[in-house]
Scaffold this active site. Structure first.
Site, PDB file in Angstrom:
ATOM      1  N   ALA A   1       0.811  -1.203  -0.146  1.00 37.02           N
ATOM      2  CA  ALA A   1       0.172  -0.051   0.157  1.00 37.02           C
ATOM      3  C   ALA A   1       0.663   1.367  -0.301  1.00 37.02           C
ATOM      4  O   ALA A   1       0.202   2.235   0.183  1.00 37.02           O
ATOM      5  CB  ALA A   1      -1.448   0.141   1.312  1.00 37.02           C
TER       6      ALA A   1
ATOM      7  N   PHE B   1       5.714  -2.814   4.036  1.00 35.92           N
ATOM      8  CA  PHE B   1       6.780  -3.190   5.417  1.00 35.92           C
ATOM      9  C   PHE B   1       7.765  -2.193   4.523  1.00 35.92           C
ATOM     10  O   PHE B   1       8.699  -2.171   3.563  1.00 35.92           O
ATOM     11  CB  PHE B   1       8.054  -4.645   4.728  1.00 35.92           C
ATOM     12  CG  PHE B   1       9.017  -5.579   4.740  1.00 35.92           C
ATOM     13  CD1 PHE B   1       8.659  -4.333   6.152  1.00 35.92           C
ATOM     14  CD2 PHE B   1       9.136  -6.220   4.555  1.00 35.92           C
ATOM     15  CE1 PHE B   1       9.941  -5.665   7.163  1.00 35.92           C
ATOM     16  CE2 PHE B   1      10.423  -7.038   5.624  1.00 35.92           C
ATOM     17  CZ  PHE B   1      10.867  -6.127   6.894  1.00 35.92           C
TER      18      PHE B   1
ATOM     19  N   ALA C   1       4.281  -8.727   4.426  1.00 32.06           N
ATOM     20  CA  ALA C   1       2.846  -9.500   3.764  1.00 32.06           C
ATOM     21  C   ALA C   1       3.187 -10.398   3.916  1.00 32.06           C
ATOM     22  O   ALA C   1       2.330 -11.270   3.294  1.00 32.06           O
ATOM     23  CB  ALA C   1       2.934  -8.392   2.483  1.00 32.06           C
TER      24      ALA C   1
ATOM     25  N   ILE D   1       2.164  -5.854  -4.894  1.00 33.98           N
ATOM     26  CA  ILE D   1       3.757  -5.667  -4.424  1.00 33.98           C
ATOM     27  C   ILE D   1       5.157  -5.778  -5.195  1.00 33.98           C
ATOM     28  O   ILE D   1       4.645  -6.846  -6.413  1.00 33.98           O
ATOM     29  CB  ILE D   1       4.175  -7.434  -3.147  1.00 33.98           C
ATOM     30  CG1 ILE D   1       2.948  -6.789  -2.081  1.00 33.98           C
ATOM     31  CG2 ILE D   1       4.859  -7.570  -3.003  1.00 33.98           C
ATOM     32  CD1 ILE D   1       3.228  -7.864  -1.323  1.00 33.98           C
ATOM     33  N   ALA D   2       5.905  -5.157  -5.246  1.00 32.47           N
ATOM     34  CA  ALA D   2       6.947  -5.036  -5.706  1.00 32.47           C
ATOM     35  C   ALA D   2       8.321  -5.265  -5.038  1.00 32.47           C
ATOM     36  O   ALA D   2       8.461  -4.440  -4.651  1.00 32.47           O
ATOM     37  CB  ALA D   2       7.240  -3.745  -7.080  1.00 32.47           C
TER      38      ALA D   2
ATOM     39  N   TYR E   1      12.335  -7.426 -20.278  1.00 36.08           N
ATOM     40  CA  TYR E   1      11.388  -7.387 -19.190  1.00 36.08           C
ATOM     41  C   TYR E   1      10.328  -8.586 -19.674  1.00 36.08           C
ATOM     42  O   TYR E   1      10.021  -9.334 -18.549  1.00 36.08           O
ATOM     43  CB  TYR E   1      10.858  -5.748 -18.495  1.00 36.08           C
ATOM     44  CG  TYR E   1       9.793  -5.864 -18.349  1.00 36.08           C
ATOM     45  CD1 TYR E   1      10.227  -5.845 -16.832  1.00 36.08           C
ATOM     46  CD2 TYR E   1       8.712  -6.709 -17.797  1.00 36.08           C
ATOM     47  CE1 TYR E   1       9.017  -5.099 -15.863  1.00 36.08           C
ATOM     48  CE2 TYR E   1       7.332  -6.283 -16.858  1.00 36.08           C
ATOM     49  CZ  TYR E   1       7.800  -5.656 -16.308  1.00 36.08           C
ATOM     50  OH  TYR E   1       6.977  -5.296 -15.087  1.00 36.08           O
TER      51      TYR E   1
ATOM     52  N   VAL F   1       7.632   5.933 -12.953  1.00 37.02           N
ATOM     53  CA  VAL F   1       9.003   6.383 -12.047  1.00 37.02           C
ATOM     54  C   VAL F   1       8.963   4.767 -10.835  1.00 37.02           C
ATOM     55  O   VAL F   1       8.231   6.135  -9.735  1.00 37.02           O
ATOM     56  CB  VAL F   1       9.953   7.950 -12.519  1.00 37.02           C
ATOM     57  CG1 VAL F   1      10.873   7.740 -11.364  1.00 37.02           C
ATOM     58  CG2 VAL F   1       9.357   8.010 -13.201  1.00 37.02           C
ATOM     59  N   THR F   2       9.724   4.604 -10.646  1.00 33.18           N
ATOM     60  CA  THR F   2       9.621   3.838  -8.960  1.00 33.18           C
ATOM     61  C   THR F   2      11.029   3.102  -8.926  1.00 33.18           C
ATOM     62  O   THR F   2      12.454   3.400  -9.801  1.00 33.18           O
ATOM     63  CB  THR F   2       8.432   3.029  -8.616  1.00 33.18           C
ATOM     64  OG1 THR F   2       9.441   2.082  -9.713  1.00 33.18           O
ATOM     65  CG2 THR F   2       7.846   3.179  -9.495  1.00 33.18           C
TER      66      THR F   2
END
Length: 397
Positions: free
Chosen positions: A52, A77, A115, A142-143, A238, A278-279
């Site tokens: 989240a 986390f 998680a 989740i990544a 990818y 962008v992360t």
């Protein structure tokens, strides 16, 4: 109480600190976008979001809360602050989200922990029973770089590698700020298996199983997980690589869950394929920082670029919100990447890609925007924040 002037410590795509006021401003900006985009609907909607913080997970929580007044339980986390370090950006984001939700009289609860673990699943279920009731929507976002299997205790680590043969392509060296050629050797079978164990659908199935066992999924409930496909340019590293193999496993899990939920509850499970954003995770993938820089320059010029919160606004107000029927492609996917993959966009990306190099990449891309977006993730370079002033970093969640 810890008051200090917080200066960015970012090396490449890794940020080791975060600015609490910048993070709060980021959250407020996303809330303001939703408020300006939709008329709030006060519905009795209960949502569990696994993953989240940051990117699409946080944007989902904001969109659902300020579009529908949804009650949310978020699982993530993140590292809290201590005497020596600031918290992570995701921690500050969540603290800001909670404060702003509370000011608006909206219920929200968060669980900070792994998680993937059975303990966190049990804790989450306990809190849902105590404070929420049955879940109408489960968002899985989740990544993660690693997962310890809750039954075997084996640690699995994900890798970003091609499968079958080496990959050679262009990328940006984010430290030297040059366009370089990168070679990535192919993954072995163990690395493929480990990446699938982390990024595939196994953990999502465990979450759904736990909720079903406790009778905590509502009638006609929905499960949605997020994925990415991208253009052919990125496929070797990818879609056709280890992450792509994990996403295939996720798709199989979603189809299995859809049949299960349909039979038991009249519910559904979907994958939403979102656009490149962008992360920290995307910035770590070879090719992707350069691709996003070029892509955003083109999409911005055409007026079709979307921030994560805008994508989630579309997802929940056009596809998955109450009284909405999702539009699916032939593979049962919701395609929010439709603007990214428009022919006029992908053709222009390829035209620039062929000629881009260290000498011209700033002119052929929005690298400045990419770099600013990366700093924004950690609460820096956010408009309206006074970074020369000391701030309280010991923020409580």
């Amino acid at each position: 109480m810890t008051i200090q002037v917080v200066k960015p410590r970012i090396r490449g795509f890794i940020g080791t600190n975060a600015h609490p006021i910048g993070c709060r401003k980021n959250v407020q900006n996303q809330i303001d976008y939703i408020k300006e985009s939709v008329s709030p609907k006060q519905l009795d909607l209960n949502v569990l979001i696994v993953g989240a913080t940051g990117g699409y997970g946080l944007a989902s929580r904001i969109a659902l809360t300020w579009s529908y007044g949804a009650k949310t339980v978020g699982v993530f986390f993140e590292r809290p602050p201590d005497e020596k370090r600031t918290a992570t950006a995701g921690y500050y984001d969540s603290a800001a989200f909670h404060q702003l939700a509370r000011e608006n009289g909206i219920f929200a609860e968060s669980i900070n922990g792994d998680a993937f673990s059975n303990d966190i699943k049990r804790d989450t279920i306990h809190r849902i029973k105590r404070n929420m009731g049955k879940v109408d929507l489960l968002v899985y976002s989740i990544a993660a770089p690693r997962r310890i299997h809750p039954s075997t205790g084996i640690e699995h680590r994900s890798v970003l590698k091609p499968i079958g043969r080496s990959y050679v392509g262009k990328t940006i060296d984010l430290q030297r700020e040059t366009v370089t050629q990168v070679t990535v050797e192919p993954a072995n079978e163990q690395e493929i298996s480990d990446t699938t164990a982390v990024m595939g659908g196994a953990d999502l199935e465990l979450w759904v199983e736990a909720l079903l066992t406790e009778n905590l999924l509502a009638s006609e409930s929905t499960v949605v997980a997020y994925s990415y496909i991208g253009p052919e340019l990125t496929w070797p590293i990818y879609r056709s690589g280890t992450i792509g193999r994990a996403k295939e496993d996720l798709a199989n899990s979603i189809n299995n869950l859809n049949r299960q939920l349909s039979n038991k509850l009249g519910g559904h499970a979907y994958i939403s394929v979102n656009k490149a954003v962008v992360t920290q995770a995307s910035a770590a993938i070879p090719v992707v920082p350069l691709y996003i820089s070029v892509l955003y320059d083109i999409m911005n010029a055409k007026g079709i670029n979307e921030a994560p919160v805008a994508q989630m606004d579309r997802l929940f107000n056009q596809h998955l919100g109450p009284n909405q029927t999702p539009t699916l492609d032939a593979e049962r996917l919701i395609r929010l990447d439709d603007r990214e993959l428009r022919p006029d966009v992908t053709e222009e990306v390829m035209r620039r890609w062929e000629m881009i190099n260290t000498d011209n990449f700033r002119n052929l891309s929005d690298y400045g925007g990419f770099k600013r977006g990366l700093r924004n993730l950690f609460g820096f370079d956010v408009e309206g924040v006074k970074y020369d002033e000391a701030v309280e970093t010991d923020v409580k969640l």
